[in-house]
Design an enzyme around this catalytic site. Structure first.
Site, PDB file in Angstrom:
ATOM      1  N   HIS A   1       2.434   0.315   2.520  1.00  0.00           N
ATOM      2  CA  HIS A   1       3.138   1.580   2.287  1.00  0.00           C
ATOM      3  C   HIS A   1       2.405   2.782   2.870  1.00  0.00           C
ATOM      4  CE1 HIS A   1       6.476   3.621   0.801  1.00  0.00           C
ATOM      5  NE2 HIS A   1       6.401   3.382  -0.489  1.00  0.00           N
ATOM      6  N   ARG A   2       1.186   2.593   3.380  1.00  0.00           N
ATOM      7  CA  ARG A   2       0.510   3.702   4.037  1.00  0.00           C
ATOM      8  C   ARG A   2       1.185   4.062   5.351  1.00  0.00           C
ATOM      9  NH1 ARG A   2      -5.484   1.393   4.453  1.00  0.00           N
ATOM     10  NH2 ARG A   2      -4.214  -0.350   5.216  1.00  0.00           N
TER      11      ARG A   2
END
Length: 463
Positions: free
Chosen positions: A434-435
């Site tokens: 999710h970065r």
């Protein structure tokens, strides 16, 4: 006249059979003292944190001594076998306490034009250097010549030397446990010393072993060790592939914030296409199965959403966009889970992709997968469906941004054209970092894969 033992006895040292590996376990010796060996003959099998590799000896002679027993873990650069290259010429023998270092004259005695290499590897560009032990002070010229000779004998060719990265022993152990090559780490400590924080920062993009969730390729498992009657516990040493898997999963789970999305879909048309392709003469000689079309669907989805094919570079604070796809396929082997990948899978036609998948599967089952085949992956597929389960929440391969889990394909009631009918149904799960992958992007990739498998003609219209 007494013969110089440095010319007669050759020490073969444990080579670095991967990228930055520091040790390997001797699994099996194929020779014993007194056996005759020839240049290129495999003398033992060793297991690193990435794979099992057979080591060929780079010269002719008779085995004089095996330095270590099977099951022993040996550091890279340590002598493991002594070869008598001039048997019958005298009773001289090398000192047992320390390996003999060849002299420049020994290099002249080597046949010209030969560059021995490890099975599955090319000639390396660098070699491992070690600090001299206390109490020794070799002459610089002799030390350099001896290092060059041993490098050539170990199958790496003459290589330029490089400065050893500066780091304290605990930091080196941390890097070893996480599978990080210190030569690739950017130091931030005083005087260029690598710190623990530097190693942790490098852990995310570093290639390592693979997720532990699922395996599309199942090899025969070795028989478990006998358990004593009445024993309530069995302790198994953590080493080799299992140790690498553990370090990689801990590093991935606590470095990359995972998000997993699911979708259940009707793959009846895809299963029909699989049957049709099996009868297609253009696919003759290759294995056609649902995994082939799932892999192709993922490649098309990545082409439509290229931002998902990326890596997070913590050290340089950059997102690295990959303009190629090295497609990893999780595989179970007797020594643990590995993830070899198909290089440049995005450029392959369907027959070429099928052939590459077949070769990957057969190599994994034979236990011949090389470390090079497991490096540089960008996305991975893990097939938990072979175990009859619906799906899973796969852990990312460190350095990758996404992994697709494929569940079992089952005949289930499904609403099709307004009526409930039995259809072939499966569930897909996509985990992503999710970065660098937002929910919208991850959802688009998963939705595209599902849409292709529901209507496989999109392999043509979208590709």
């Amino acid at each position: 006249m007494t013969q110089d033992t440095s010319l007669r006895f050759r020490e073969f040292k444990m080579p670095d059979v991967g990228e930055g590996l520091t040790e390997a376990e001797i699994l099996k010796w194929y020779v014993q003292p007194g056996d005759t060996v020839t240049d290129g003959q495999v003398v033992c099998e060793v297991e690193t944190a990435k794979a099992a590799v057979e080591l060929p000896i780079p010269y002719d002679g008779v085995v004089h001594e095996l330095r270590f027993e099977e099951g022993t873990t040996v550091d890279v650069g340590t002598s493991i076998i002594t070869i008598d290259v001039a048997p019958g010429s005298g009773d001289a023998a090398p000192a047992a306490a320390a390996p003999v270092v060849d002299t420049p004259a020994a290099e002249e005695a080597e046949p010209k034009g030969r560059t021995p290499v490890l099975v599955g590897y090319g000639v390396a560009e660098t070699s491992t250097k070690r600090r001299a032990r206390k109490g020794t002070s070799p002459v610089p010229e002799q030390a350099a010549a001896a290092a060059a000779i041993q490098t050539e004998m170990n199958g790496h060719g003459v290589a330029p030397t490089a400065a050893r990265p500066l780091a304290k022993p605990p930091v080196r152990k941390l890097a070893k446990d996480l599978g990080i090559d210190l030569a690739t780490v950017t130091p931030t400590g005083p005087d260029g010393v690598i710190t623990r924080e530097d190693v942790h920062a490098a852990a995310a993009p570093a290639p390592a072993a693979a997720p532990v969730q699922a395996e599309p390729v199942i090899a025969a498992q070795p028989a478990p060790a006998p358990v004593a009657a009445g024993a309530r516990e069995t302790r198994i040493p953590i080493k080799g592939v299992r140790k690498a898997i553990a370090a990689a999963m801990v590093g991935s789970a606590f470095t990359a914030p995972h998000v997993t999305e699911f979708i259940t879909l009707d793959v009846t048309r895809t299963m029909k296409l699989v049957d049709e392709l099996k009868a297609d003469k253009d696919m003759a000689g290759v294995r056609v199965n649902p995994l082939l079309l799932i892999a192709k669907a993922l490649l098309v989805a990545i082409k439509r959403n290229p931002e998902v094919n990326a890596a997070w570079d913590e050290a340089n604070q950059e997102i690295v966009q990959k303009h190629y796809v090295n497609l990893g396929i999780a595989a179970a082997t007797p020594r643990g889970l590995i993830v070899p990948n198909i290089k440049d899978a995005h450029d392959k036609t369907l027959p070429e992709l099928a052939q590459a998948l077949g070769e990957l599967v057969s190599t994994a089952r034979e236990g011949k997968t090389t470390p090079a085949a497991m490096q540089g992956g960008t996305v991975t597929i893990t097939n938990v469906g072979v175990f009859g389960v619906d799906t899973g929440t796969p852990i990312l391969n460190p350095g990758e941004s996404a992994i697709l889990a494929v569940g079992a394909i089952k005949l289930q009631p499904w609403v099709h054209k307004g009526k409930v009918k039995p259809r072939q149904v499966t569930t897909l799960a996509l985990s992503f970092d999710h970065r660098l992958v937002d929910g919208e992007l991850g959802s688009k990739v998963l939705a595209d894969v599902a849409a292709i498998l529901e209507q496989p003609k999109r392999l043509i219209t979208w590709a």
